[in-house]
Design a protein around this motif. Sequence first.
Motif, PDB file in Angstrom:
ATOM      1  N   ALA A  15       0.830  -1.215   0.000  1.00  0.00           N
ATOM      2  CA  ALA A  15       0.000   0.000   0.000  1.00  0.00           C
ATOM      3  C   ALA A  15       0.858   1.256   0.000  1.00  0.00           C
ATOM      4  O   ALA A  15       0.495   2.263  -0.601  1.00  0.00           O
ATOM      5  N   GLN A  16       2.011   1.207   0.653  1.00  0.00           N
ATOM      6  CA  GLN A  16       2.915   2.347   0.638  1.00  0.00           C
ATOM      7  C   GLN A  16       3.539   2.529  -0.744  1.00  0.00           C
ATOM      8  O   GLN A  16       3.674   3.652  -1.225  1.00  0.00           O
ATOM      9  N   ARG A  17       3.906   1.426  -1.392  1.00  0.00           N
ATOM     10  CA  ARG A  17       4.434   1.523  -2.758  1.00  0.00           C
ATOM     11  C   ARG A  17       3.380   2.126  -3.687  1.00  0.00           C
ATOM     12  O   ARG A  17       3.688   2.938  -4.553  1.00  0.00           O
ATOM     13  N   ALA A  18       2.122   1.715  -3.491  1.00  0.00           N
ATOM     14  CA  ALA A  18       1.039   2.252  -4.328  1.00  0.00           C
ATOM     15  C   ALA A  18       0.849   3.747  -4.069  1.00  0.00           C
ATOM     16  O   ALA A  18       0.650   4.522  -5.012  1.00  0.00           O
ATOM     17  N   ALA A  19       0.916   4.165  -2.810  1.00  0.00           N
ATOM     18  CA  ALA A  19       0.775   5.587  -2.473  1.00  0.00           C
ATOM     19  C   ALA A  19       1.901   6.398  -3.112  1.00  0.00           C
ATOM     20  O   ALA A  19       1.660   7.471  -3.674  1.00  0.00           O
ATOM     21  N   GLU A  20       3.118   5.890  -3.054  1.00  0.00           N
ATOM     22  CA  GLU A  20       4.240   6.596  -3.667  1.00  0.00           C
ATOM     23  C   GLU A  20       4.066   6.669  -5.188  1.00  0.00           C
ATOM     24  O   GLU A  20       4.260   7.715  -5.794  1.00  0.00           O
ATOM     25  N   ALA A  21       3.678   5.550  -5.800  1.00  0.00           N
ATOM     26  CA  ALA A  21       3.501   5.523  -7.257  1.00  0.00           C
ATOM     27  C   ALA A  21       2.453   6.544  -7.690  1.00  0.00           C
ATOM     28  O   ALA A  21       2.660   7.289  -8.641  1.00  0.00           O
ATOM     29  N   LEU A  22       1.331   6.578  -6.998  1.00  0.00           N
ATOM     30  CA  LEU A  22       0.240   7.471  -7.378  1.00  0.00           C
ATOM     31  C   LEU A  22       0.526   8.927  -7.016  1.00  0.00           C
ATOM     32  O   LEU A  22       0.452   9.816  -7.865  1.00  0.00           O
ATOM     33  N   LEU A  23       0.848   9.175  -5.759  1.00  0.00           N
ATOM     34  CA  LEU A  23       0.937  10.547  -5.265  1.00  0.00           C
ATOM     35  C   LEU A  23       2.243  11.259  -5.610  1.00  0.00           C
ATOM     36  O   LEU A  23       2.256  12.465  -5.843  1.00  0.00           O
ATOM     37  N   VAL A  24       3.349  10.517  -5.627  1.00  0.00           N
ATOM     38  CA  VAL A  24       4.653  11.133  -5.872  1.00  0.00           C
ATOM     39  C   VAL A  24       5.026  11.053  -7.354  1.00  0.00           C
ATOM     40  O   VAL A  24       5.450  12.032  -7.953  1.00  0.00           O
ATOM     41  N   GLU A  25       4.846   9.859  -7.929  1.00  0.00           N
ATOM     42  CA  GLU A  25       5.278   9.648  -9.310  1.00  0.00           C
ATOM     43  C   GLU A  25       4.185   9.908 -10.332  1.00  0.00           C
ATOM     44  O   GLU A  25       4.462  10.019 -11.520  1.00  0.00           O
ATOM     45  N   GLY A  26       2.935   9.933  -9.902  1.00  0.00           N
ATOM     46  CA  GLY A  26       1.838  10.191 -10.829  1.00  0.00           C
ATOM     47  C   GLY A  26       1.445   8.987 -11.658  1.00  0.00           C
ATOM     48  O   GLY A  26       0.751   9.139 -12.665  1.00  0.00           O
ATOM     49  N   ARG A  27       1.859   7.807 -11.242  1.00  0.00           N
ATOM     50  CA  ARG A  27       1.501   6.586 -11.980  1.00  0.00           C
ATOM     51  C   ARG A  27       0.245   5.983 -11.377  1.00  0.00           C
ATOM     52  O   ARG A  27       0.075   5.976 -10.163  1.00  0.00           O
ATOM     53  N   VAL A  28      -0.610   5.455 -12.216  1.00  0.00           N
ATOM     54  CA  VAL A  28      -1.831   4.812 -11.720  1.00  0.00           C
ATOM     55  C   VAL A  28      -1.712   3.291 -11.754  1.00  0.00           C
ATOM     56  O   VAL A  28      -2.605   2.597 -11.304  1.00  0.00           O
ATOM     57  N   LYS A  29      -0.597   2.776 -12.247  1.00  0.00           N
ATOM     58  CA  LYS A  29      -0.372   1.343 -12.283  1.00  0.00           C
ATOM     59  C   LYS A  29       1.002   1.047 -11.716  1.00  0.00           C
ATOM     60  O   LYS A  29       1.984   1.715 -12.071  1.00  0.00           O
ATOM     61  N   LEU A  30       1.081   0.071 -10.840  1.00  0.00           N
ATOM     62  CA  LEU A  30       2.360  -0.319 -10.284  1.00  0.00           C
ATOM     63  C   LEU A  30       3.174  -1.071 -11.315  1.00  0.00           C
ATOM     64  O   LEU A  30       2.618  -1.811 -12.133  1.00  0.00           O
ATOM     65  N   PRO A  31       4.499  -0.919 -11.265  1.00  0.00           N
ATOM     66  CA  PRO A  31       5.329  -1.695 -12.197  1.00  0.00           C
ATOM     67  C   PRO A  31       5.262  -3.181 -11.831  1.00  0.00           C
ATOM     68  O   PRO A  31       5.043  -3.532 -10.669  1.00  0.00           O
ATOM     69  N   GLU A  32       5.450  -4.029 -12.831  1.00  0.00           N
ATOM     70  CA  GLU A  32       5.461  -5.468 -12.589  1.00  0.00           C
ATOM     71  C   GLU A  32       6.682  -5.803 -11.753  1.00  0.00           C
ATOM     72  O   GLU A  32       7.766  -5.288 -11.966  1.00  0.00           O
ATOM     73  N   GLU A  33       6.503  -6.695 -10.774  1.00  0.00           N
ATOM     74  CA  GLU A  33       7.634  -7.133  -9.958  1.00  0.00           C
ATOM     75  C   GLU A  33       8.224  -8.370 -10.589  1.00  0.00           C
ATOM     76  O   GLU A  33       7.537  -9.169 -11.175  1.00  0.00           O
ATOM     77  N   GLY A  34       9.499  -8.518 -10.437  1.00  0.00           N
ATOM     78  CA  GLY A  34       9.973  -9.735 -10.930  1.00  0.00           C
ATOM     79  C   GLY A  34      11.307  -9.924 -11.334  1.00  0.00           C
ATOM     80  O   GLY A  34      11.862 -10.729 -11.801  1.00  0.00           O
TER      81      GLY A  34
END
Length: 150
Positions: A131-150
């Motif tokens: 959830a923290q990674r998602a918050a950073e992606a959305l709020l800081v980076e402006g991304r609405v989709k998380l990068p694929e892990e792997g």
Amino acid sequence: MEPGRQAEADRRFETALASSRALDPRPRYRDFLRLLREKDESAYARMVERWKAEVVAPIAEGADDPLGLWLEFGLELARTLQPGSPVLIDETGRATPLEGAPPPTAMVLHLPDQARERALAVCLPPDPAPAQRAAEALLVEGRVKLPEEG
């Protein structure tokens, strides 16, 4: 500033970082300073002077909480860049107003008053929860989709 004083402050800060597991905020804060320099040269100069007086000097002289001094500087730098409020993002992604000093491994974002501006990551955890990674992606980076892990 004396090079020896800067080196001593860096050494003390790096020792505190190593014992805390906290991420080094200096690269983010350098980016913030670059943005501030582009936006307002006089505000940039004032923040550099504050950094020397309120971060480097006390740490070089043996301040008890180097991480706290850097965090306070980061919060002030974020406020100088854009009006807004700092929030603590917990492991569930819930935001609460920042009150007091957070642990150095917390997630602290500066949320801007302007809805179209991105948040600034003042403090990031070394092992963020999903959830923290998602918050950073959305709020800081402006991304609405998380990068694929792997």
